[in-house]
Scaffold this motif. Sequence first.
Motif, PDB file in Angstrom:
ATOM      1  N   SER A  46      33.962   7.155 -30.218  1.00  0.00           N
ATOM      2  CA  SER A  46      33.781   6.801 -31.619  1.00  0.00           C
ATOM      3  C   SER A  46      33.223   8.008 -32.359  1.00  0.00           C
ATOM      4  CB  SER A  46      32.825   5.611 -31.756  1.00  0.00           C
ATOM      5  OG  SER A  46      32.644   5.271 -33.113  1.00  0.00           O
ATOM      6  N   GLU A  47      33.925   8.462 -33.377  1.00  0.00           N
ATOM      7  CA  GLU A  47      33.446   9.564 -34.213  1.00  0.00           C
ATOM      8  C   GLU A  47      33.085  10.807 -33.382  1.00  0.00           C
ATOM      9  OE1 GLU A  47      32.709   9.376 -37.934  1.00  0.00           O
ATOM     10  OE2 GLU A  47      34.314   7.958 -37.506  1.00  0.00           O
ATOM     11  N   GLY A  48      33.843  11.066 -32.336  1.00  0.00           N
ATOM     12  CA  GLY A  48      33.621  12.256 -31.532  1.00  0.00           C
ATOM     13  C   GLY A  48      32.531  12.164 -30.482  1.00  0.00           C
ATOM     14  N   VAL A  49      31.921  10.986 -30.305  1.00  0.00           N
ATOM     15  CA  VAL A  49      30.916  10.802 -29.252  1.00  0.00           C
ATOM     16  C   VAL A  49      31.327   9.614 -28.381  1.00  0.00           C
ATOM     17  CG1 VAL A  49      29.024  11.765 -30.629  1.00  0.00           C
ATOM     18  CG2 VAL A  49      29.402   9.309 -30.612  1.00  0.00           C
ATOM     19  N   VAL A  50      30.670   9.499 -27.250  1.00  0.00           N
ATOM     20  CA  VAL A  50      30.932   8.393 -26.339  1.00  0.00           C
ATOM     21  C   VAL A  50      29.887   7.310 -26.567  1.00  0.00           C
ATOM     22  CG1 VAL A  50      31.044   7.692 -23.914  1.00  0.00           C
ATOM     23  CG2 VAL A  50      31.991   9.894 -24.617  1.00  0.00           C
ATOM     24  N   LEU A  51      30.354   6.096 -26.856  1.00  0.00           N
ATOM     25  CA  LEU A  51      29.469   4.937 -26.947  1.00  0.00           C
ATOM     26  C   LEU A  51      29.538   4.198 -25.625  1.00  0.00           C
ATOM     27  CD1 LEU A  51      30.260   3.562 -30.533  1.00  0.00           C
ATOM     28  CD2 LEU A  51      28.676   5.364 -29.830  1.00  0.00           C
ATOM     29  N   ARG A  52      28.385   3.713 -25.165  1.00  0.00           N
ATOM     30  CA  ARG A  52      28.317   3.037 -23.874  1.00  0.00           C
ATOM     31  C   ARG A  52      27.767   1.635 -24.047  1.00  0.00           C
ATOM     32  NH1 ARG A  52      27.009   8.290 -23.001  1.00  0.00           N
ATOM     33  NH2 ARG A  52      28.398   9.388 -21.579  1.00  0.00           N
ATOM     34  N   GLY A  53      28.228   0.770 -23.161  1.00  0.00           N
ATOM     35  CA  GLY A  53      27.762  -0.605 -23.239  1.00  0.00           C
ATOM     36  C   GLY A  53      28.119  -1.397 -22.000  1.00  0.00           C
ATOM     37  N   TRP A  54      28.027  -2.705 -22.153  1.00  0.00           N
ATOM     38  CA  TRP A  54      28.358  -3.650 -21.087  1.00  0.00           C
ATOM     39  C   TRP A  54      29.500  -4.520 -21.555  1.00  0.00           C
ATOM     40  CZ3 TRP A  54      22.644  -5.287 -21.338  1.00  0.00           C
ATOM     41  CH2 TRP A  54      21.848  -4.390 -20.623  1.00  0.00           C
ATOM     42  N   LEU A  55      30.394  -4.832 -20.633  1.00  0.00           N
ATOM     43  CA  LEU A  55      31.479  -5.762 -20.900  1.00  0.00           C
ATOM     44  C   LEU A  55      31.301  -6.943 -19.970  1.00  0.00           C
ATOM     45  CD1 LEU A  55      34.107  -5.988 -22.610  1.00  0.00           C
ATOM     46  CD2 LEU A  55      35.324  -5.225 -20.563  1.00  0.00           C
ATOM     47  N   ASP A  56      31.055  -8.115 -20.557  1.00  0.00           N
ATOM     48  CA  ASP A  56      30.938  -9.350 -19.780  1.00  0.00           C
ATOM     49  C   ASP A  56      32.279 -10.050 -19.806  1.00  0.00           C
ATOM     50  OD1 ASP A  56      28.148  -9.518 -18.909  1.00  0.00           O
ATOM     51  OD2 ASP A  56      27.689  -9.558 -21.045  1.00  0.00           O
ATOM     52  N   LEU A  57      32.826 -10.298 -18.611  1.00  0.00           N
ATOM     53  CA  LEU A  57      34.128 -10.938 -18.479  1.00  0.00           C
ATOM     54  C   LEU A  57      33.956 -12.347 -17.928  1.00  0.00           C
ATOM     55  CD1 LEU A  57      35.895  -7.878 -16.866  1.00  0.00           C
ATOM     56  CD2 LEU A  57      36.338  -8.779 -19.153  1.00  0.00           C
ATOM     57  N   PRO A  58      34.555 -13.338 -18.600  1.00  0.00           N
ATOM     58  CA  PRO A  58      34.427 -14.713 -18.114  1.00  0.00           C
ATOM     59  C   PRO A  58      35.280 -14.927 -16.871  1.00  0.00           C
ATOM     60  CG  PRO A  58      35.930 -14.642 -19.963  1.00  0.00           C
ATOM     61  CD  PRO A  58      35.372 -13.245 -19.801  1.00  0.00           C
ATOM     62  N   GLY A  59      34.973 -15.999 -16.147  1.00  0.00           N
ATOM     63  CA  GLY A  59      35.818 -16.382 -15.027  1.00  0.00           C
ATOM     64  C   GLY A  59      37.102 -16.998 -15.560  1.00  0.00           C
ATOM     65  N   GLY A  60      38.080 -17.145 -14.710  1.00  0.00           N
ATOM     66  CA  GLY A  60      39.330 -17.777 -15.113  1.00  0.00           C
ATOM     67  C   GLY A  60      40.333 -16.771 -15.636  1.00  0.00           C
ATOM     68  N   GLU A  61      41.560 -17.269 -15.807  1.00  0.00           N
ATOM     69  CA  GLU A  61      42.643 -16.406 -16.262  1.00  0.00           C
ATOM     70  C   GLU A  61      42.562 -16.154 -17.755  1.00  0.00           C
ATOM     71  OE1 GLU A  61      46.594 -16.999 -14.897  1.00  0.00           O
ATOM     72  OE2 GLU A  61      45.921 -18.072 -13.121  1.00  0.00           O
ATOM     73  N   GLY A  62      42.932 -14.955 -18.144  1.00  0.00           N
ATOM     74  CA  GLY A  62      42.961 -14.591 -19.551  1.00  0.00           C
ATOM     75  C   GLY A  62      44.383 -14.617 -20.055  1.00  0.00           C
TER      76      GLY A  62
END
Length: 143
Positions: A46-62
Amino acid sequence: MKGWPTSSAPPPRSACPPADVPDRPARPDSPDRSDRPARQDVEFASEGVVLRGWLDLPGGEGPHPAIVVTGGFAGVKEVFLHHDYPRVFAVAGFVVLCFDHANCGTSDGLPRQELDPVRQQRGYLDAITFLALHPAVDPDRIG
């Protein structure tokens, strides 16, 4: 007033709702949940820098609907450790991206802790783009 306790002591334990209330979802960190969300460390540009975070994924098919959250104007993603709203949403079937704004937390950017509302808005847009490209996400259902 009649009926109100006169001390500042906490209410008796019996006044608290039991943990097995049928209409309350089970805690996402409960060890007996086979469908509990998986949390991944993620990063995106984003805007030339790296943003970091967490991705929470639910169970089950998407694919699943998705939500972007942050700790607020000057907050970091760890603000959610004591009130784990991302996991609550993930248990309900949402993919949740929780990230640190540029210059804050684990994200890159200088000067550190500088708050730039316009840059933060662009970070949200880049977070939405990141989610739209993720295979577990329905790009038409991102909020």
